[in-house]
Scaffold this motif. Sequence first.
Motif, PDB file in Angstrom:
ATOM      1  N   ARG A 108       0.833  -1.214   0.000  1.00 25.44           N
ATOM      2  CA  ARG A 108       0.000   0.000   0.000  1.00 25.44           C
ATOM      3  C   ARG A 108       0.867   1.263   0.000  1.00 25.44           C
ATOM      4  O   ARG A 108       0.519   2.259  -0.641  1.00 25.44           O
ATOM      5  N   ILE A 109       1.982   1.214   0.736  1.00 24.25           N
ATOM      6  CA  ILE A 109       2.874   2.386   0.753  1.00 24.25           C
ATOM      7  C   ILE A 109       3.496   2.591  -0.618  1.00 24.25           C
ATOM      8  O   ILE A 109       3.594   3.724  -1.122  1.00 24.25           O
ATOM      9  N   ALA A 110       3.917   1.483  -1.252  1.00 22.12           N
ATOM     10  CA  ALA A 110       4.457   1.581  -2.610  1.00 22.12           C
ATOM     11  C   ALA A 110       3.393   2.100  -3.569  1.00 22.12           C
ATOM     12  O   ALA A 110       3.680   2.884  -4.489  1.00 22.12           O
ATOM     13  N   GLY A 111       2.133   1.689  -3.342  1.00 24.16           N
ATOM     14  CA  GLY A 111       1.041   2.153  -4.192  1.00 24.16           C
ATOM     15  C   GLY A 111       0.806   3.640  -4.060  1.00 24.16           C
ATOM     16  O   GLY A 111       0.485   4.323  -5.040  1.00 24.16           O
ATOM     17  N   LEU A 112       0.963   4.174  -2.840  1.00 28.24           N
ATOM     18  CA  LEU A 112       0.795   5.613  -2.636  1.00 28.24           C
ATOM     19  C   LEU A 112       1.896   6.385  -3.352  1.00 28.24           C
ATOM     20  O   LEU A 112       1.629   7.427  -3.975  1.00 28.24           O
ATOM     21  N   PRO A 127      -9.067  12.080 -11.620  1.00 28.26           N
ATOM     22  CA  PRO A 127      -8.951  10.646 -11.346  1.00 28.26           C
ATOM     23  C   PRO A 127      -7.611  10.271 -10.704  1.00 28.26           C
ATOM     24  O   PRO A 127      -7.565   9.401  -9.819  1.00 28.26           O
ATOM     25  N   ARG A 128      -6.525  10.931 -11.133  1.00 29.00           N
ATOM     26  CA  ARG A 128      -5.223  10.600 -10.536  1.00 29.00           C
ATOM     27  C   ARG A 128      -5.115  11.138  -9.112  1.00 29.00           C
ATOM     28  O   ARG A 128      -4.500  10.511  -8.257  1.00 29.00           O
ATOM     29  N   LEU A 129      -5.724  12.286  -8.878  1.00 27.89           N
ATOM     30  CA  LEU A 129      -5.759  12.796  -7.506  1.00 27.89           C
ATOM     31  C   LEU A 129      -6.628  11.894  -6.626  1.00 27.89           C
ATOM     32  O   LEU A 129      -6.307  11.657  -5.451  1.00 27.89           O
ATOM     33  N   GLN A 130      -7.721  11.389  -7.199  1.00 31.63           N
ATOM     34  CA  GLN A 130      -8.564  10.434  -6.465  1.00 31.63           C
ATOM     35  C   GLN A 130      -7.777   9.174  -6.129  1.00 31.63           C
ATOM     36  O   GLN A 130      -7.957   8.580  -5.054  1.00 31.63           O
ATOM     37  N   SER A 131      -6.888   8.757  -7.041  1.00 30.34           N
ATOM     38  CA  SER A 131      -6.072   7.570  -6.789  1.00 30.34           C
ATOM     39  C   SER A 131      -5.136   7.795  -5.601  1.00 30.34           C
ATOM     40  O   SER A 131      -4.914   6.893  -4.784  1.00 30.34           O
ATOM     41  N   VAL A 132      -4.598   9.014  -5.497  1.00 24.60           N
ATOM     42  CA  VAL A 132      -3.755   9.351  -4.346  1.00 24.60           C
ATOM     43  C   VAL A 132      -4.569   9.251  -3.060  1.00 24.60           C
ATOM     44  O   VAL A 132      -4.112   8.672  -2.055  1.00 24.60           O
ATOM     45  N   LEU A 133      -5.788   9.811  -3.100  1.00 27.16           N
ATOM     46  CA  LEU A 133      -6.653   9.774  -1.914  1.00 27.16           C
ATOM     47  C   LEU A 133      -6.967   8.338  -1.507  1.00 27.16           C
ATOM     48  O   LEU A 133      -6.870   7.979  -0.329  1.00 27.16           O
ATOM     49  N   TRP A 362      -8.516  18.526  -5.060  1.00 28.05           N
ATOM     50  CA  TRP A 362      -7.554  19.474  -5.627  1.00 28.05           C
ATOM     51  C   TRP A 362      -6.585  20.007  -4.568  1.00 28.05           C
ATOM     52  O   TRP A 362      -5.503  20.515  -4.903  1.00 28.05           O
ATOM     53  N   ARG A 363      -6.938  19.874  -3.279  1.00 24.33           N
ATOM     54  CA  ARG A 363      -6.026  20.322  -2.227  1.00 24.33           C
ATOM     55  C   ARG A 363      -4.779  19.442  -2.147  1.00 24.33           C
ATOM     56  O   ARG A 363      -3.765  19.855  -1.584  1.00 24.33           O
ATOM     57  N   LEU A 364      -4.844  18.246  -2.707  1.00 20.26           N
ATOM     58  CA  LEU A 364      -3.638  17.409  -2.793  1.00 20.26           C
ATOM     59  C   LEU A 364      -2.623  18.034  -3.757  1.00 20.26           C
ATOM     60  O   LEU A 364      -1.419  17.802  -3.634  1.00 20.26           O
ATOM     61  N   ARG A 365      -3.122  18.862  -4.663  1.00 18.97           N
ATOM     62  CA  ARG A 365      -2.254  19.539  -5.627  1.00 18.97           C
ATOM     63  C   ARG A 365      -1.914  20.948  -5.171  1.00 18.97           C
ATOM     64  O   ARG A 365      -0.767  21.400  -5.317  1.00 18.97           O
ATOM     65  N   ASP A 366      -2.885  21.623  -4.564  1.00 21.16           N
ATOM     66  CA  ASP A 366      -2.695  23.049  -4.276  1.00 21.16           C
ATOM     67  C   ASP A 366      -2.379  23.345  -2.817  1.00 21.16           C
ATOM     68  O   ASP A 366      -2.029  24.484  -2.479  1.00 21.16           O
ATOM     69  N   GLY A 367      -2.523  22.356  -1.927  1.00 24.06           N
ATOM     70  CA  GLY A 367      -2.204  22.576  -0.525  1.00 24.06           C
ATOM     71  C   GLY A 367      -3.357  22.165   0.371  1.00 24.06           C
ATOM     72  O   GLY A 367      -4.511  22.523   0.101  1.00 24.06           O
ATOM     73  N   ILE A 368      -3.049  21.427   1.439  1.00 28.12           N
ATOM     74  CA  ILE A 368      -4.099  20.962   2.352  1.00 28.12           C
ATOM     75  C   ILE A 368      -4.833  22.163   2.963  1.00 28.12           C
ATOM     76  O   ILE A 368      -6.046  22.129   3.178  1.00 28.12           O
ATOM     77  N   LEU A 381       3.726  20.291  -5.110  1.00 23.02           N
ATOM     78  CA  LEU A 381       3.297  19.715  -3.841  1.00 23.02           C
ATOM     79  C   LEU A 381       3.239  18.189  -3.925  1.00 23.02           C
ATOM     80  O   LEU A 381       3.644  17.488  -2.998  1.00 23.02           O
ATOM     81  N   LEU A 382       2.728  17.689  -5.057  1.00 25.98           N
ATOM     82  CA  LEU A 382       2.674  16.233  -5.223  1.00 25.98           C
ATOM     83  C   LEU A 382       4.081  15.637  -5.215  1.00 25.98           C
ATOM     84  O   LEU A 382       4.315  14.579  -4.625  1.00 25.98           O
ATOM     85  N   GLN A 383       5.013  16.312  -5.851  1.00 21.67           N
ATOM     86  CA  GLN A 383       6.394  15.844  -5.848  1.00 21.67           C
ATOM     87  C   GLN A 383       7.001  15.930  -4.450  1.00 21.67           C
ATOM     88  O   GLN A 383       7.752  15.042  -4.021  1.00 21.67           O
TER      89      GLN A 383
END
Length: 484
Positions: A108-112, A127-133, A362-368, A381-383
């Motif tokens: 799961r950690i590798a998947g994140l 969809p990719r941000l949803q995958s991160v979530l 979108w907060r995963l991209r722009d900031g919590i 931020l994702l990087q």
Amino acid sequence: MGMTSALSNALSGLTASARSADVISSNISNATTDGYGRRELDLSSRVLGGEGSGVHIDGITRIVDQVVIADRRLADADLGSSTTRAGFLQRIEDVVGEPGTAGSLSDRIAGLDTAFIEAASRPDSDPRLQSVLRSAQGIADHINTISREIQTQRTNADHSIALQVDQLNSALKNIEQLNHAILTQSSSGRDASALMDQRQQLVDQISSIVPMRAVPRERGQIALITTGGAILLDGRAAEIGFTRTSLITEDMTFSAGSLSGLTLNGNPVSTGENGIMSGGTLTATFEVRDKLGVTAQNDLDAVARDLIERFQDTSVDSSLTALDAGLFTDAGAFFNPANEPGISTRLSINISVDPESGGAVWRLRDGIGAATQGDVGNASLLQSMSGALTRSQVPVSGNITVASRSMSGLSSDYLSKIGAARQSADADIVFASTKVDMLKTQELQSGVDTDYEMQQLLLVEQSYASNARVMQTIDELIQTLLRI
């Protein structure tokens, strides 16, 4: 010798032969009965008025190898102890999951990390941000599950202790009663072997719970003393006390006084490795509840803390203030290091990024802590989050490792620590099991040999026939005298 004496001798021989046949048939029928001690009929010459007067039955001797039985009981206790510890460790190892296995913590950690990389390549893709979530939620849920399982196993251990204590108390009372019955039988000259068989079976049943030795007392009675020196039975049975707890949580420990210990006749006794009751399944179950389970929980809390602190770092997400929660939270709030115990159970995802809780991915991209959306093409931020996950750092709590580890490495070390302990317990099981098998074989060798018993039965048959022939001859002589 007169005919009367001859008839008396032959009659005593018939009685002895019949009794011998009874003893031998009992041996053969119980050849595979656990706890059965082979019987031998004790005979001696009967003398009346200085002359031989047939055979006298002195009694029945129960033949068992007490040394081998005592060693086998200690081996049973060692096997039970190792099996109890290995069972707990194997269960936790299974829940954590082996690296490379789908659904494991490492997977799961590798998947994140993969989800972060894919989202960084297309930060505008919901969809990719949803995958991160989903990946982050999977890690939090998995750690929650491991924590709950640890506490479930500790609760089960507490319940098992209560059952074992009840079994001990019941068996000790029954053995006390059998001791009295054996004394009564022996005092009246009757055979108490069957009662001794029952007593041996009871001692065998509880010897894996607490390793003990049976010390002989007069007229066939025994005392039971643990290898640590606790007297469980000597005349009267001891009373072992324990209070069961219905549900154990992360903060409940024996050292904190929230869990029951063991008492012997009302006096507290140590349940540690060097205690007077140590060595069997009872103290091993205490070890699961108070040591192995607590250690596994503390180390898992250290893993959860390390994960939270990686993402609530303001250098990773500049939209956060010093007391803002990051991607992973303590039940939705900022994590305070002073509140670490049980954090693995409270670990959750920040609701700010969860649409189902009123947040936005979108907060995963722009900031919590961002109030509005920013540049949809900004992947910094994702990087940064991906770097936080893979960055090597020394865990500040727990006792897993003192080396610098990434999140994936730390979770692998957590599993490796549990796995190493389980392998050690498995090795102990193999050793103890081999010892038990060897001692059981030795015990059987001193038990009933059906070939030997059949040979003895043939001799009894011959003796019976001979004595019957003597009586028949005397009868013929008497009949001849009566016809004169």
